[in-house]
Every structure is written in C-alpha cells, then in structure tokens.
Design an enzyme around this catalytic site. Structure first.
Site, short mmCIF file in Angstrom:
data_model
loop_
_atom_site.label_atom_id
_atom_site.label_comp_id
_atom_site.label_asym_id
_atom_site.label_seq_id
_atom_site.Cartn_x
_atom_site.Cartn_y
_atom_site.Cartn_z
N LYS A 114 0.39 -1.58 0.37
CA LYS A 114 0.30 -0.25 -0.10
C LYS A 114 0.62 1.07 0.14
O LYS A 114 -0.05 2.76 -0.41
CB LYS A 114 -0.96 -0.43 1.20
CG LYS A 114 -1.76 -1.11 0.89
CD LYS A 114 -3.58 -0.61 1.44
CE LYS A 114 -4.18 -1.61 1.77
NZ LYS A 114 -5.29 -1.90 0.43
N LYS A 195 -4.63 -10.82 -6.42
CA LYS A 195 -5.96 -10.65 -5.85
C LYS A 195 -6.75 -10.05 -6.19
O LYS A 195 -7.05 -8.82 -6.32
CB LYS A 195 -5.58 -10.14 -4.36
CG LYS A 195 -6.69 -9.90 -3.51
CD LYS A 195 -6.65 -10.10 -2.27
CE LYS A 195 -6.68 -8.32 -2.02
NZ LYS A 195 -6.83 -7.93 -0.34
N LYS A 198 -11.07 -4.80 -5.35
CA LYS A 198 -11.42 -2.72 -5.96
C LYS A 198 -10.31 -2.01 -6.09
O LYS A 198 -10.67 -1.28 -7.22
CB LYS A 198 -12.72 -2.33 -5.00
CG LYS A 198 -11.95 -1.58 -3.83
CD LYS A 198 -12.75 -2.58 -2.49
CE LYS A 198 -11.74 -2.35 -1.41
NZ LYS A 198 -11.73 -2.96 -0.09
#
Ligand code: ATP
Ligand code: LTN
Length: 331
Positions: A114, A195, A198
C-alpha cells in the site's frame, strides 16, 4: 477473563465490497455466528490510514454494516458496531504500538504494497497492524475469520499478545486465524495471479456485491480461462479455471469435486453461464435487504446497541491492560 469461543472480524469501509471480501470474510462471518459468540465491526479508523472523502467514508461505513445484516448476520445474536464509536480501540492501539517493534511493522507485506511508490504515506498506515491487534485483543477473541492476506497481521497480533502477557501477566487471549480452504484468496477475473481487489483499474476484474445481473453475466463471460477446455480443479496448471470453480463451489454451496463432475465434458461457456447464475441468485436477496436497511433508522439502532455492548466489553479489557502496565486507575 472469558474462555468461551469468540470471534471478531471486520471489513474496511474503504471501497465497494467485491465478492472476494464476501468469499473470504462475510460469508464466513455468517456461518460462524452460530458456533461462536460474535463481534463484527466496521474498521473505519483503519480506513482513514489512507485519505478518504468524509462523505464517502460516512456512507461506506453504513454500507458495510448493512452488508453484515443483509448477508444474514443476526444483530440479536451478534454484536455489530463501528470501530470509531469505541474509543478503547485507539487507546489499546497506542499501547500495542509500544509493544510492537519497528522492524516487525516494517516487514508487513500489506504496508509494503500500500505504500509502494506513494508520496505522503501516513504514519498510521505503518502502525495499522498494532491497531488491528487492539481490535482483536480487546474482545478476548479466540478466533478471527479472515482472508489469506490478513494472516501475517494475525501472526503479529499473536506475538504482541504473548509479549504483553509475558511482560505484564496474563491479560489477553492469544487468538487464532480461521482461513478456510475455499475462497480465502479469490483472484481477479482478468488475472489469476492477482487478488480480486477494487483497487484494480480494470473493472471487469472484479464483481461487486451490488453489480446488476447483466454486469455479472458479462464479466464472467469475459473471465480468462485457458486453452484446454476442461473444468478441472488444479491451481498449479489451471489457476484461472480453479478460481472460477472455487467461486462456484462457494456460491452454490457444493464441493469442488461436484463442480468438476457437473461440468465434465461441457466446456467453459456453459460453466461460466451457470456460474453467473449462481452468483446472481446468492446476491439478489442480499442486495434487496441491503437497500432496505442501509439508510434506515433500524440500522442506527443496531449500531447504537452494538456500540454499547462493545464499549462494555472493550472497557473491561482495556482497564485490565492498563492496570497490568502500572497506570494509575480508579475503579
Ligand atoms: P483492499 O483491497 O483495499 O486492501 P481488502 O478488500 O483487502 O481491501 P477489506 O475490505 O477490509 O480489505 O477485506 C475484508 C476481508 O475480506 C479481509 O478478511 C480480507 O482478507 C478478505 N478479502 C479481501 N479480498 C479478498 C479476496 N480477493 N479473496 C478472499 N478474501 C478477501
Ligand atoms: N486489516 C483488515 C481489516 C481489519 C480486521 C481487523 C480484520 C482491521 N481490524 C480485525 C479482522 C480483525 C483488512 O485489511 N482487511
């Protein structure tokens, strides 16, 4: 200290929920609520570790709570609440930061993914796993149902609980992750090595919980497969098809062997068509209930009641932890 079997888990209100989160988390919550005393929360404090638009955060937090109820979590039996309405999370989160080592946090792969290449990464994104440990330990959860991507955070939670207990005396139950075999890692429909998420810019790679039937049919019809044409469950050589088989198995509640048998010799066209129908059939009642409840006073009441119960439970553990550490407490 409670010794009964308890679960706690949550889904971040940081984007539209996709069927990966349903498979890995929500459907498991619904299943386990009958076996365990259950706490399901909306980790809104976790969501703000990356920038969120206030209006969207507000609406999405309600949405996640509404999904819990719409998917079948019974608010009479389980406690459903918002993390930000239980101040003990932030307070024990701080205490957990005092126990976590910089090097441990620095090894977390979710942080690396992230923060990679981003400017202005918040300090809270780095300390995120300490807050997650606090979420779990406050409720003396014995088990935590999560998708596979969260197992590293669960390991850290266990380490922090053990470290605290050995420094300050037995205070926390050391929780175990529950990661089920099927659906713990749903992959993108466009790439079986990534994975389902969104954050993927290709919208055809995921199916959202609120997708219309036409969109679901279209996305499955375009899902990548392979060239051998057999509906066979084999992650090594057939990852894309195996991903679809797992989805079928989970949504139709049949085994992967049953799926193989059912589509033996039929090719991918028929398989994908029926897969779309089983997903639509499962999502439709959830969508309907979701729309009824998401902006209703009924949901407000559930969340208020949940916050009262959660504050009570979390307060007890927080007090015990503070006492154990030597803070002056008056009770
Ligand atoms: P992001 O993609 O923004 O990191 P996320 O979907 O991983 O978010 P949450 O929405 O909080 O994060 O996930 C809730 C739960 O759903 C977690 O237990 C996570 O492991 C699980 N989950 C999320 N995506 C998948 C997936 N593709 N397959 C299986 N489980 C998943
Ligand atoms: N980190 C999780 C969300 C989360 C969570 C938790 C899950 C925050 N606190 C406690 C289980 C238990 C995620 O990114 N999906």
């Amino acid at each position: 200290m409670s010794t009964s079997k308890r679960i706690l888990s949550g889904i971040k209100p940081s984007g539209d929920l996709n069927i990966g989160g349903y498979a890995g988390a929500l459907s498991q919550f619904v299943k386990f609520q009958h076996e365990f005393e259950s706490f399901f929360f909306v980790p809104d404090l976790h969501a703000v570790t990356v920038a969120q638009d206030p209006k969207e955060l507000h609406q999405r937090s309600r949405e996640i709570a509404a999904y819990y109820v719409a998917a079948g979590i019974d608010p009479e039996k389980s406690t459903i609440f918002l993390q930000s309405q239980v101040p003990a999370h932030a307070e024990l989160g701080w205490i957990m930061e005092t126990q976590a080592h910089f090097g441990e946090l620095n090894r977390m792969t979710q942080f690396k993914e992230k923060s990679d290449g981003k400017e202005g990464v918040s300090a809270s994104l780095f300390t995120y796993p300490a807050l997650m440990a606090s979420d779990i330990l406050l409720y003396q959860a014995t088990h935590v149902p999560v998708g596979e991507d969260q197992t590293q955070h669960l390991e850290l939670t266990r380490d922090l609980a053990n470290r605290f207990n050995s420094r300050f005396g037995q205070t926390f139950i050391v929780p175990e992750a529950i990661v089920q075999d099927i659906g713990c890692r749903v992959m993108g429909l466009d790439d079986p090595h990534k994975k389902m998420s969104k954050s993927n810019p290709n919208q055809a790679s995921y199916i959202l919980m609120l997708d219309e039937p036409a969109a679901i049919r279209k996305k499955f019809s375009r899902a990548v497969t392979d060239s051998d044409g057999q509906v066979r469950y084999d992650w090594e050589s057939k990852p894309a098809v195996s991903n679809l088989i797992e989805l079928y198995s989970l949504f139709a509640e049949v085994s992967t062997e049953d799926v193989e048998r059912r589509f033996d010799g039929q090719g991918y066209g028929a398989f994908k068509k029926e897969l779309a129908e089983v997903v639509i059939a499962k999502l439709q009642p959830i969508q309907q209930r979701f729309h009824e409840i998401v902006n209703s006073p009924e949901l407000d009441e559930i969340l208020k009641r949940g916050a009262r119960k959660a504050n009570e439970e979390a307060g007890k553990t927080l007090l015990a932890a503070k006492k154990a550490m030597g803070f002056v407490t008056f009770d």
